[in-house]
Design a protein around this motif. Structure first.
Motif, short mmCIF file in Angstrom:
data_model
loop_
_atom_site.label_atom_id
_atom_site.label_comp_id
_atom_site.label_asym_id
_atom_site.label_seq_id
_atom_site.Cartn_x
_atom_site.Cartn_y
_atom_site.Cartn_z
N UNK A 1 7.93 39.36 -9.56
CA UNK A 1 9.12 39.87 -10.21
C UNK A 1 9.43 41.27 -9.69
N UNK A 2 10.69 41.55 -9.56
CA UNK A 2 11.14 42.84 -9.07
C UNK A 2 11.61 43.67 -10.27
N UNK A 3 10.90 44.74 -10.56
CA UNK A 3 11.22 45.58 -11.71
C UNK A 3 11.89 46.88 -11.28
N UNK A 4 12.80 46.79 -10.33
CA UNK A 4 13.51 47.99 -9.90
C UNK A 4 14.47 48.43 -10.98
N UNK A 5 14.55 49.74 -11.16
CA UNK A 5 15.50 50.31 -12.12
C UNK A 5 16.65 50.88 -11.32
#
Length: 126
Positions: free
Chosen positions: A85-89
């Motif tokens: 999963x990509x948790x970029x903000x």
């Protein structure tokens, strides 16, 4: 002597409109990320192997049964299991969200302060 404060009474139609408006806002806020989501990223070559076993994917028999219930075989499940999963903000989205919440909070404080002062003035001034 100050006039006696009479609080406003909201009619049933007004309450219905307010409720529907809030329902639409909640629905839109939940739907927006789905409509604005980033394009799917490419799956790396290791996840794209066609002959991968459930054991290589780290799935026990119970997990395998659940994947099968969802309609996935091991080739279809492999990219889902191996991709992280990509948790970029996103800074812009974060700033907009903070500004909207802070603006709403300020609005509520301002309106509440006015109403509070009006009620206090009515009750304690003679």
């Amino acid at each position: 002597m100050a006039a006696e404060y009479v609080p406003p009474v909201q009619k049933g139609f007004g309450q219905l409109v307010d409720s529907l408006f809030l329902l639409v806002l909640v629905y839109c806020s939940l739907l927006a990320p789905l409509l604005l989501k980033a394009p799917e990223k490419q799956v790396d070559a290791t996840a794209a192997k066609t002959q991968v076993s459930w054991q290589e994917l780290g799935q026990n028999p119970t997990m395998q049964a659940q994947w099968k219930k969802l309609g996935y075989d091991r080739e279809q499940a492999a990219p889902i299991i191996t991709s992280k999963f990509d948790y970029e903000i996103e800074p812009v989205s974060l700033i907009v969200t903070v500004l909207v919440i802070a603006g709403y909070f300020g609005f509520v404080l301002l309106v509440s302060d006015r109403q509070y002062r009006q009620v206090i003035a009515e009750k304690f001034s003679e």
